[in-house]
Motif scaffolding. Structure first.
Motif, PDB file in Angstrom:
ATOM      1  N   PRO A   1       1.031   3.854   6.364  1.00 56.50           N
ATOM      2  CA  PRO A   1      -0.282   3.265   6.056  1.00 56.50           C
ATOM      3  C   PRO A   1      -1.369   3.660   7.054  1.00 56.50           C
ATOM      4  O   PRO A   1      -1.156   3.612   8.267  1.00 56.50           O
ATOM      5  N   ASP A   2      -2.515   4.084   6.540  1.00 53.20           N
ATOM      6  CA  ASP A   2      -3.666   4.428   7.382  1.00 53.20           C
ATOM      7  C   ASP A   2      -4.599   3.218   7.479  1.00 53.20           C
ATOM      8  O   ASP A   2      -4.298   2.145   6.954  1.00 53.20           O
ATOM      9  N   GLY A   3      -5.731   3.407   8.128  1.00 53.15           N
ATOM     10  CA  GLY A   3      -6.653   2.294   8.368  1.00 53.15           C
ATOM     11  C   GLY A   3      -7.146   1.638   7.091  1.00 53.15           C
ATOM     12  O   GLY A   3      -7.237   0.409   7.001  1.00 53.15           O
ATOM     13  N   ASP A   4      -7.456   2.462   6.087  1.00 58.22           N
ATOM     14  CA  ASP A   4      -7.934   1.885   4.824  1.00 58.22           C
ATOM     15  C   ASP A   4      -6.832   1.063   4.168  1.00 58.22           C
ATOM     16  O   ASP A   4      -7.082  -0.044   3.680  1.00 58.22           O
ATOM     17  N   CYS A   5      -5.640   1.597   4.177  1.00 62.10           N
ATOM     18  CA  CYS A   5      -4.515   0.900   3.550  1.00 62.10           C
ATOM     19  C   CYS A   5      -4.274  -0.447   4.230  1.00 62.10           C
ATOM     20  O   CYS A   5      -4.188  -1.483   3.571  1.00 62.10           O
ATOM     21  N   VAL A   6      -4.202  -0.425   5.556  1.00 62.42           N
ATOM     22  CA  VAL A   6      -3.940  -1.667   6.302  1.00 62.42           C
ATOM     23  C   VAL A   6      -5.108  -2.647   6.127  1.00 62.42           C
ATOM     24  O   VAL A   6      -4.903  -3.841   5.884  1.00 62.42           O
TER      25      VAL A   6
ATOM     26  N   GLY B   1       0.853  -1.184   0.000  1.00 63.98           N
ATOM     27  CA  GLY B   1       0.000   0.000   0.000  1.00 63.98           C
ATOM     28  C   GLY B   1       0.881   1.223   0.000  1.00 63.98           C
ATOM     29  O   GLY B   1       1.933   1.212  -0.654  1.00 63.98           O
ATOM     30  N   HIS B   2       0.506   2.237   0.755  1.00 61.31           N
ATOM     31  CA  HIS B   2       1.308   3.463   0.728  1.00 61.31           C
ATOM     32  C   HIS B   2       2.143   3.641   1.996  1.00 61.31           C
ATOM     33  O   HIS B   2       1.915   2.978   3.005  1.00 61.31           O
ATOM     34  N   ILE B   3       3.089   4.576   1.910  1.00 61.32           N
ATOM     35  CA  ILE B   3       3.917   4.910   3.069  1.00 61.32           C
ATOM     36  C   ILE B   3       2.997   5.457   4.163  1.00 61.32           C
ATOM     37  O   ILE B   3       1.928   5.998   3.863  1.00 61.32           O
TER      38      ILE B   3
ATOM     39  N   LEU C   1      -2.256  -1.212  -3.333  1.00 63.92           N
ATOM     40  CA  LEU C   1      -3.597  -0.816  -2.910  1.00 63.92           C
ATOM     41  C   LEU C   1      -3.595   0.565  -2.265  1.00 63.92           C
ATOM     42  O   LEU C   1      -2.686   0.875  -1.480  1.00 63.92           O
ATOM     43  N   ASP C   2      -4.598   1.368  -2.554  1.00 63.00           N
ATOM     44  CA  ASP C   2      -4.787   2.668  -1.899  1.00 63.00           C
ATOM     45  C   ASP C   2      -3.619   3.622  -2.198  1.00 63.00           C
ATOM     46  O   ASP C   2      -3.365   4.529  -1.417  1.00 63.00           O
ATOM     47  N   THR C   3      -2.946   3.420  -3.326  1.00 68.83           N
ATOM     48  CA  THR C   3      -1.771   4.254  -3.591  1.00 68.83           C
ATOM     49  C   THR C   3      -1.475   4.418  -5.080  1.00 68.83           C
ATOM     50  O   THR C   3      -1.870   3.581  -5.898  1.00 68.83           O
TER      51      THR C   3
HETATM   52 MN    MN Z   1      -4.849   5.697   2.634  1.00 68.07          MN
END
Ligand code: MN
Ligand code: 5GP
Ligand code: MN
Length: 319
Positions: A21-26, A17-19, A82-84
């Motif tokens: 990581p927030d809740g959606d990413c995780v 995902g992205h650096i 994902l998400d990124t």
């Molecule tokens: Mn995110």
């Protein structure tokens, strides 16, 4: 997108995902990981992601994440981002680039898609909702997959509060809670609960916030010295900008924390009139119409001046 079809025959599957990581990413990454481990028993499935915040330790197998970005797989058959977009993949970017098949699932309006297969839906609430949609055969879901995806959805929608919540989001969430995890507890533990330090620093940021542009904008900043004083980590600052946005009369909220002598991580939130993805995009960042971010160089005042010029341009057309 049908994930099951996309990974057919793959011997190795990577997910990231992205650096920061927030809740959606995780949630999206772990939901997909748990799903793929279940439906591709012959494949090697690995997650390469920065260490998630402690609140996400309730997600099954989160400790299996390769947080140091090392792997025994030189070239993945399939790699999911994902998400990124590419600019926020961090250390995972090299694995994405070298993969035989790259898949990008995202909901950021600023992302044009960087995979061989792209599922980019700016109207979707979250990457987790997109992963849910891409699991075509819902009989393959289970309690742990559902829980991970639900966490992702509640984090990016502010528990179904933001305007990115659609009937489809709520239908997905309704299906997910039917798997029987303790969702009220999950919402409390991963979303509303704050540590003492998090509350203290939130209070400090609110106390020191400044209204400008006739009360249509509000800004606050936490410098490195203050972060050190409270022993706060960047994730301890999550939620401050949303609280600032709740200020009556405010169209645009800005929160930033210092990352280097002349560098700040900026979070922007809008109440609808300002497209903050455009503002962040102008300075090399991105995000969504009502929630965006960017890293900027300069002093606090340089950054405020630069941001307010772009915000003012949008606001002057909308009295
Ligand atoms: Mn995110
Ligand atoms: P936050 O303010 O919570 O860090 O981020 C708000 C939204 O903007 C999130 O959807 C996040 O993915 C996106 N975002 C935050 N920082 C950046 C950035 O530096 N670059 C890009 N492209 N998007 C960002
Ligand atoms: Mn997201």
């Amino acid at each position: 997108m049908n994930i099951f079809e996309e990974v057919k025959g793959a011997g190795s599957i990577g997910i990231s995902g992205h650096i920061r990581p927030d809740g959606d990413c995780v949630g999206a990454v772990m939901g997909l990981y748990l799903f793929l481990k279940k439906v591709c028993p012959g494949a090697k499935v690995q997650v390469l992601l920065e260490k998630p915040a402690d609140i996400f330790s309730c997600i099954k197998d989160v400790e299996e994440i390769h947080t140091d970005f090392t792997t025994d797989i030189a070239c993945f058959d399939v790699f999911f981002a994902l998400d990124t977009s590419k600019d926020r993949m961090g250390e995972a970017e090299k694995y994405f680039d070298s993969a035989k098949k790259k898949i990008n699932i995202d909901h950021h309006i600023s992302n044009k898609g960087c995979g061989d297969v792209n599922d980019i839906v700016p109207d979707a609430s979250s990457a987790s909702e997109l992963v849910y949609n891409a699991i075509s055969d819902k009989s393959l879901l289970d309690k742990e997959i559902a829980k991970a995806l639900y966490i992702g959805i509640i984090h990016d929608t502010g528990v179904f509060q933001y305007s990115n919540t659609s009937p489809a989001t709520l239908k997905a969430a309704a299906d997910l809670i039917s798997y029987g995890f303790d969702f009220p507890r999950l919402i409390d533990e991963t979303f509303y609960e704050k540590t003492y330090v998090q509350n203290q620093i939130l209070g400090r940021a609110l106390l020191e916030s400044i209204m400008f542009m006739d009360g249509r904008c509000v800004v606050s900043m936490i410098d490195r010295k203050t972060m050190k004083f409270y022993r706060a980590r960047p994730e301890d600052l999550d939620g401050i900008v949303n609280q600032l946005r709740n200020t009556k009369g405010v169209e645009c909220a800005i929160f930033m924390y210092q990352t280097d002598t002349l560098e700040y991580k900026v979070s922007l939130r809008s109440n609808g009139k300002v497209d903050v993805a455009k503002v962040a995009g102008f300075f090399g960042g991105g995000g969504h119409v009502r929630a965006a971010g960017v890293t900027m160089q300069g002093t606090f005042y340089d950054i405020i001046n630069n941001l307010s010029a772009r915000i003012e341009m949008q606001l002057k057309d909308k009295k």
